[in-house]
Design a protein around this motif. Structure first.
Motif, PDB file in Angstrom:
ATOM      1  N   TRP A 199      84.945   2.866  48.138  1.00  0.00           N
ATOM      2  CA  TRP A 199      84.862   1.467  47.137  1.00  0.00           C
ATOM      3  C   TRP A 199      85.672   0.378  47.840  1.00  0.00           C
ATOM      4  CZ3 TRP A 199      82.793   2.349  42.758  1.00  0.00           C
ATOM      5  CH2 TRP A 199      82.958   1.256  41.473  1.00  0.00           C
ATOM      6  N   VAL A 200      86.724   0.450  48.638  1.00  0.00           N
ATOM      7  CA  VAL A 200      87.064  -0.470  49.236  1.00  0.00           C
ATOM      8  C   VAL A 200      86.803  -0.914  50.035  1.00  0.00           C
ATOM      9  CG1 VAL A 200      89.843  -1.700  50.207  1.00  0.00           C
ATOM     10  CG2 VAL A 200      89.682   0.075  47.982  1.00  0.00           C
ATOM     11  N   PHE A 201      85.936  -0.520  51.029  1.00  0.00           N
ATOM     12  CA  PHE A 201      85.657  -0.331  52.018  1.00  0.00           C
ATOM     13  C   PHE A 201      83.574  -1.739  52.117  1.00  0.00           C
ATOM     14  CE2 PHE A 201      81.983   0.040  55.520  1.00  0.00           C
ATOM     15  CZ  PHE A 201      82.368  -0.008  56.627  1.00  0.00           C
ATOM     16  N   LEU A 202      83.689  -0.884  50.764  1.00  0.00           N
ATOM     17  CA  LEU A 202      81.696  -1.444  50.486  1.00  0.00           C
ATOM     18  C   LEU A 202      81.848  -2.493  49.792  1.00  0.00           C
ATOM     19  CD1 LEU A 202      80.133   1.725  49.804  1.00  0.00           C
ATOM     20  CD2 LEU A 202      80.170   0.045  51.757  1.00  0.00           C
ATOM     21  N   ARG A 203      83.656  -2.888  49.492  1.00  0.00           N
ATOM     22  CA  ARG A 203      84.205  -4.394  48.737  1.00  0.00           C
ATOM     23  C   ARG A 203      83.274  -4.261  46.929  1.00  0.00           C
ATOM     24  NH1 ARG A 203      87.507  -6.850  51.525  1.00  0.00           N
ATOM     25  NH2 ARG A 203      87.588  -7.099  53.448  1.00  0.00           N
ATOM     26  N   LEU A 204      83.109  -3.322  46.756  1.00  0.00           N
ATOM     27  CA  LEU A 204      82.333  -2.787  45.124  1.00  0.00           C
ATOM     28  C   LEU A 204      83.054  -4.242  44.294  1.00  0.00           C
ATOM     29  CD1 LEU A 204      80.570   0.602  45.389  1.00  0.00           C
ATOM     30  CD2 LEU A 204      79.634  -1.314  45.871  1.00  0.00           C
ATOM     31  N   PRO A 205      82.467  -3.921  43.358  1.00  0.00           N
ATOM     32  CA  PRO A 205      83.398  -4.645  41.490  1.00  0.00           C
ATOM     33  C   PRO A 205      84.670  -3.946  41.478  1.00  0.00           C
ATOM     34  CG  PRO A 205      81.273  -4.783  41.416  1.00  0.00           C
ATOM     35  CD  PRO A 205      81.046  -3.629  42.592  1.00  0.00           C
ATOM     36  N   GLY A 206      85.902  -4.292  42.001  1.00  0.00           N
ATOM     37  CA  GLY A 206      87.458  -4.120  41.473  1.00  0.00           C
ATOM     38  C   GLY A 206      87.708  -4.080  42.792  1.00  0.00           C
ATOM     39  N   THR A 207      87.275  -4.036  43.564  1.00  0.00           N
ATOM     40  CA  THR A 207      88.123  -4.061  44.760  1.00  0.00           C
ATOM     41  C   THR A 207      89.314  -5.089  44.785  1.00  0.00           C
ATOM     42  OG1 THR A 207      85.800  -2.868  46.261  1.00  0.00           O
ATOM     43  CG2 THR A 207      88.078  -4.157  47.144  1.00  0.00           C
ATOM     44  N   PRO A 208      89.872  -4.936  45.393  1.00  0.00           N
ATOM     45  CA  PRO A 208      91.609  -5.992  45.593  1.00  0.00           C
ATOM     46  C   PRO A 208      91.059  -7.712  46.408  1.00  0.00           C
ATOM     47  CG  PRO A 208      92.451  -3.872  46.278  1.00  0.00           C
ATOM     48  CD  PRO A 208      91.106  -3.047  45.499  1.00  0.00           C
ATOM     49  N   GLU A 209      91.244  -8.373  46.131  1.00  0.00           N
ATOM     50  CA  GLU A 209      91.707  -9.171  47.376  1.00  0.00           C
ATOM     51  C   GLU A 209      91.903  -9.194  48.333  1.00  0.00           C
ATOM     52  OE1 GLU A 209      91.789 -12.990  45.758  1.00  0.00           O
ATOM     53  OE2 GLU A 209      91.094 -12.511  44.405  1.00  0.00           O
ATOM     54  N   GLU A 210      93.382  -8.077  48.767  1.00  0.00           N
ATOM     55  CA  GLU A 210      93.997  -7.673  50.021  1.00  0.00           C
ATOM     56  C   GLU A 210      93.308  -5.966  49.998  1.00  0.00           C
ATOM     57  OE1 GLU A 210      95.043  -7.604  53.742  1.00  0.00           O
ATOM     58  OE2 GLU A 210      95.356 -10.141  52.648  1.00  0.00           O
ATOM     59  N   PRO A 211      92.341  -5.690  51.493  1.00  0.00           N
ATOM     60  CA  PRO A 211      91.944  -4.448  51.234  1.00  0.00           C
ATOM     61  C   PRO A 211      92.715  -3.077  51.273  1.00  0.00           C
ATOM     62  CG  PRO A 211      90.349  -5.156  52.278  1.00  0.00           C
ATOM     63  CD  PRO A 211      91.471  -7.155  51.769  1.00  0.00           C
ATOM     64  N   ALA A 212      93.727  -3.383  52.018  1.00  0.00           N
ATOM     65  CA  ALA A 212      95.204  -3.086  52.637  1.00  0.00           C
ATOM     66  C   ALA A 212      95.293  -2.676  51.916  1.00  0.00           C
ATOM     67  CB  ALA A 212      96.091  -3.635  53.516  1.00  0.00           C
ATOM     68  N   SER A 213      96.104  -2.991  50.523  1.00  0.00           N
ATOM     69  CA  SER A 213      96.770  -2.508  49.287  1.00  0.00           C
ATOM     70  C   SER A 213      95.791  -1.418  48.370  1.00  0.00           C
ATOM     71  CB  SER A 213      96.437  -3.557  48.370  1.00  0.00           C
ATOM     72  OG  SER A 213      95.778  -4.128  47.813  1.00  0.00           O
ATOM     73  N   GLY A 214      94.234  -1.442  48.275  1.00  0.00           N
ATOM     74  CA  GLY A 214      93.323  -0.521  47.747  1.00  0.00           C
ATOM     75  C   GLY A 214      93.351   0.429  49.092  1.00  0.00           C
TER      76      GLY A 214
END
Length: 95
Positions: free
Chosen positions: A41-56
């Motif tokens: 989900w974070v990799f695909l940057r779907l809705p609800g992904t945090p601004e900073e992907p590292a935290s996801g």
């Protein structure tokens, strides 16, 4: 000293244990799958992904790690139980 005397309880009278303590093997597998889906989900940057992907990714990795440790402990427990049962049957056959 009985086992009940050794248990750690708090003021409310129940044993405090982590939330993942009673998941079992299939619950741990579900955690691993859920963590993988969260990472995707974070990799695909779907809705609800945090601004900073590292935290996801960090959150997903914690869920996966808890699942891996839990499934490892469950499988080791099964292996020890089987080994004890085999040893017990061998002792009965000798007698």
């Amino acid at each position: 000293m009985a086992d009940k005397d050794v248990e750690g309880t708090d003021e409310r009278g129940y044993v405090s244990a982590p939330w993942w303590a009673d998941l079992g093997t299939w619950g741990a597998v579900a955690l691993i799958v859920f963590g993988g889906l969260a990472a995707a989900w974070v990799f695909l940057r779907l809705p609800g992904t945090p601004e900073e992907p590292a935290s996801g990714y960090y959150g997903a990795s914690k869920v996966i790690a808890i699942g891996l440790v839990t499934v490892g402990c469950a499988l080791l427990g099964r292996r020890r139980t089987r080994a004890a049962a085999i040893e017990e049957t061998n002792e009965r056959e000798r007698a």
